[in-house]
Design a protein around this motif. Structure first.
Motif, PDB file in Angstrom:
ATOM      1  N   ILE A 189       0.853  -1.264   0.033  1.00  0.00           N
ATOM      2  CA  ILE A 189      -0.023  -0.001   0.076  1.00  0.00           C
ATOM      3  C   ILE A 189       0.945   1.086  -0.164  1.00  0.00           C
ATOM      4  O   ILE A 189       0.610   2.262  -0.808  1.00  0.00           O
ATOM      5  CB  ILE A 189      -1.017   0.110   1.253  1.00  0.00           C
ATOM      6  N   THR A 190       2.060   1.252   0.789  1.00  0.00           N
ATOM      7  CA  THR A 190       2.722   2.500   0.994  1.00  0.00           C
ATOM      8  C   THR A 190       3.502   2.462  -0.540  1.00  0.00           C
ATOM      9  O   THR A 190       3.645   3.684  -0.933  1.00  0.00           O
ATOM     10  CB  THR A 190       3.802   2.597   1.926  1.00  0.00           C
ATOM     11  N   GLU A 191       3.793   1.556  -1.260  1.00  0.00           N
ATOM     12  CA  GLU A 191       4.386   1.340  -2.440  1.00  0.00           C
ATOM     13  C   GLU A 191       3.507   2.479  -3.375  1.00  0.00           C
ATOM     14  O   GLU A 191       4.008   3.346  -4.452  1.00  0.00           O
ATOM     15  CB  GLU A 191       4.702   0.086  -3.099  1.00  0.00           C
ATOM     16  N   TYR A 192       2.216   2.211  -3.450  1.00  0.00           N
ATOM     17  CA  TYR A 192       1.095   2.890  -4.197  1.00  0.00           C
ATOM     18  C   TYR A 192       1.116   4.397  -3.884  1.00  0.00           C
ATOM     19  O   TYR A 192       1.145   5.235  -4.787  1.00  0.00           O
ATOM     20  CB  TYR A 192       0.019   2.149  -4.002  1.00  0.00           C
ATOM     21  N   SER A 206      -3.001  10.775   0.598  1.00  0.00           N
ATOM     22  CA  SER A 206      -2.661  10.567   2.017  1.00  0.00           C
ATOM     23  C   SER A 206      -3.213   9.576   2.369  1.00  0.00           C
ATOM     24  O   SER A 206      -4.275   9.037   2.190  1.00  0.00           O
ATOM     25  CB  SER A 206      -3.466  11.986   2.816  1.00  0.00           C
ATOM     26  N   LEU A 207      -2.504   8.630   3.158  1.00  0.00           N
ATOM     27  CA  LEU A 207      -2.878   7.338   3.637  1.00  0.00           C
ATOM     28  C   LEU A 207      -3.024   7.465   4.928  1.00  0.00           C
ATOM     29  O   LEU A 207      -2.299   7.744   5.904  1.00  0.00           O
ATOM     30  CB  LEU A 207      -1.823   6.382   3.341  1.00  0.00           C
ATOM     31  N   GLU A 208      -3.942   6.687   5.742  1.00  0.00           N
ATOM     32  CA  GLU A 208      -4.478   6.368   6.869  1.00  0.00           C
ATOM     33  C   GLU A 208      -4.653   5.033   6.968  1.00  0.00           C
ATOM     34  O   GLU A 208      -5.626   4.324   6.618  1.00  0.00           O
ATOM     35  CB  GLU A 208      -5.723   7.233   7.396  1.00  0.00           C
ATOM     36  N   ILE A 209      -3.810   4.336   7.727  1.00  0.00           N
ATOM     37  CA  ILE A 209      -3.966   2.837   8.034  1.00  0.00           C
ATOM     38  C   ILE A 209      -4.286   2.341   9.634  1.00  0.00           C
ATOM     39  O   ILE A 209      -3.954   3.005  10.563  1.00  0.00           O
ATOM     40  CB  ILE A 209      -2.339   1.994   7.931  1.00  0.00           C
ATOM     41  N   TYR A 210      -5.256   1.747   9.527  1.00  0.00           N
ATOM     42  CA  TYR A 210      -5.955   1.152  10.830  1.00  0.00           C
ATOM     43  C   TYR A 210      -5.601  -0.308  11.023  1.00  0.00           C
ATOM     44  O   TYR A 210      -6.248  -0.997  10.223  1.00  0.00           O
ATOM     45  CB  TYR A 210      -7.329   1.483  11.187  1.00  0.00           C
ATOM     46  N   CYS A 211      -4.956  -0.723  12.054  1.00  0.00           N
ATOM     47  CA  CYS A 211      -4.594  -1.991  12.451  1.00  0.00           C
ATOM     48  C   CYS A 211      -5.525  -2.513  13.695  1.00  0.00           C
ATOM     49  O   CYS A 211      -5.571  -1.764  14.469  1.00  0.00           O
ATOM     50  CB  CYS A 211      -3.338  -2.245  12.547  1.00  0.00           C
ATOM     51  N   GLY A 212      -6.337  -3.617  13.397  1.00  0.00           N
ATOM     52  CA  GLY A 212      -7.047  -4.159  14.536  1.00  0.00           C
ATOM     53  C   GLY A 212      -7.408  -5.285  14.171  1.00  0.00           C
ATOM     54  O   GLY A 212      -6.904  -6.021  13.231  1.00  0.00           O
ATOM     55  N   ASN A 217      -6.625  -2.241  -7.458  1.00  0.00           N
ATOM     56  CA  ASN A 217      -5.998  -2.786  -8.612  1.00  0.00           C
ATOM     57  C   ASN A 217      -4.772  -3.049  -8.355  1.00  0.00           C
ATOM     58  O   ASN A 217      -4.052  -3.945  -8.893  1.00  0.00           O
ATOM     59  CB  ASN A 217      -6.155  -1.942  -9.862  1.00  0.00           C
ATOM     60  N   HIS A 218      -3.901  -1.983  -7.538  1.00  0.00           N
ATOM     61  CA  HIS A 218      -2.462  -2.476  -7.113  1.00  0.00           C
ATOM     62  C   HIS A 218      -2.122  -3.393  -6.327  1.00  0.00           C
ATOM     63  O   HIS A 218      -1.574  -4.223  -6.346  1.00  0.00           O
ATOM     64  CB  HIS A 218      -2.080  -0.697  -6.714  1.00  0.00           C
ATOM     65  N   VAL A 219      -3.186  -3.452  -5.236  1.00  0.00           N
ATOM     66  CA  VAL A 219      -3.288  -4.571  -4.345  1.00  0.00           C
ATOM     67  C   VAL A 219      -3.386  -5.773  -5.130  1.00  0.00           C
ATOM     68  O   VAL A 219      -2.707  -7.025  -4.956  1.00  0.00           O
ATOM     69  CB  VAL A 219      -4.240  -4.283  -3.221  1.00  0.00           C
ATOM     70  N   ILE A 220      -4.238  -6.033  -5.962  1.00  0.00           N
ATOM     71  CA  ILE A 220      -4.646  -7.109  -6.719  1.00  0.00           C
ATOM     72  C   ILE A 220      -3.575  -7.684  -7.473  1.00  0.00           C
ATOM     73  O   ILE A 220      -3.096  -8.915  -7.612  1.00  0.00           O
ATOM     74  CB  ILE A 220      -5.914  -7.200  -7.333  1.00  0.00           C
TER      75      ILE A 220
END
Length: 304
Positions: free
Chosen positions: A114-117, A125-131, A279-282
């Motif tokens: 994701i950060t590569e994208y 701007s990216l906001e990542i939530y881990c849970g 699409n990038h993740v897939i």
């Protein structure tokens, strides 16, 4: 001569919007159409399918078996359509993307993808939530996330776009041996973790004693506990580190049940930046050979 049926993308987009947003009126609001227009498009789609795709059970709308099958294709067709449209739309994409990642999976690998994208698109701007997976999907349903990766209990989960199988690996420090007959110290995430439950189930089924020697919610702490010899854990191939070795039947450790992981999102709520990220993740998952077939969806819908 074979009859050619064309499934128009606007009809498929309406169908997916009704499913993802849970109501005809919400789909109409998102697409700028009235509820009668949405209902008409669903009927047109049913005529093309040759069977009902949504049925009413009491006050709830449910997908038929034909609707479930169509949903899997519709998501993929729209994803590819929007990918092509995005390719020819050269405008700079921007905005905030909110992504949910599970504690109990290969977060490091997915974060890297994701950060590569976002490095390729600095205006995002990216906001990542881990849970935990349950919490992540609740946030997605509440529109607090745009995209989520979470554990899948079945192939009919709501908002599921793509799923793949992972088989956890027993991991231990290279220079440390554990005797199953003497009891196994475990390094695990807290209760509720799919990997933790699979370790306990496998050991209980094999009548092997165990105890939890380390508990922590972060993957880094879990990896350090394994490398330092505090205990064994269930990891994925992405989270195995130098200094670790895999354990199997020859070491007295029973195989762990596989885990299904899924990519979730609400298509009508996703921005162009979000579609490109999907699409990038897939594409990256396809490259690693873990991305499975498009998943089938099954949900209950409120007819509003």
């Amino acid at each position: 001569m074979r009859k050619i049926i064309n499934f128009q993308t606007d009809l498929l987009r309406t169908f997916v919007s009704v499913v993802d947003l849970g109501a005809f009126t919400k789909a109409g609001d998102a697409l700028g159409r009235t509820q009668p227009a949405i209902s008409l498009q669903i009927r047109r789609l049913e005529e093309l399918v040759g069977a009902p795709i949504i049925k009413q059970v009491g006050r709830t709308l449910m997908l038929t078996s034909e609707g479930e099958m169509l949903l899997s294709y519709a998501r993929e067709i729209l994803r590819l359509n929007d990918e092509v449209a995005s390719y020819f739309n050269r405008a700079t994409i921007s905005g905030v993307l909110r992504v949910g990642l599970p504690n109990d999976y290969a977060v490091a690998f997915l974060q890297g993808v994701i950060t590569e994208y976002t490095r390729q698109h600095p205006d995002i701007s990216l906001e990542i939530y881990c849970g935990w997976s349950v919490e992540i999907l609740e946030r997605l349903r509440a529109d607090e996330l745009d995209l989520a990766v979470a554990m899948v209990n079945n192939d009919r989960a709501q908002f599921l776009s793509r799923s793949w199988i992972e088989r956890p690996i027993w991991a231990a420090a290279e220079d440390v041996s554990f005797d199953p007959s003497a009891g196994i110290p475990l390094a695990a995430h807290p209760e509720g973790c799919a990997y933790r439950s699979r370790m306990i189930q496998a050991l209980d089924a094999a009548h092997i004693r165990w105890r939890v020697a380390y508990t922590g919610s972060g993957i880094a702490g879990l990896q350090n506990a394994v490398v330092n010899g505090l205990g064994v854990s269930a990891l994925t191939r992405y989270t195995m580190l130098p200094g670790m070795r895999a354990l199997d039947d020859s070491d007295g450790f029973p195989p762990l049940d596989e885990i299904r992981v899924g990519l979730f999102y609400k298509h009508p709520r996703l921005s162009e930046a979000g579609i490109r990220l999907v699409n990038h993740v897939i594409a990256r998952l396809d490259e690693t050979g873990v991305s499975g077939d498009p998943a089938r969806g099954h949900v209950g819908l409120d007819h509003q």
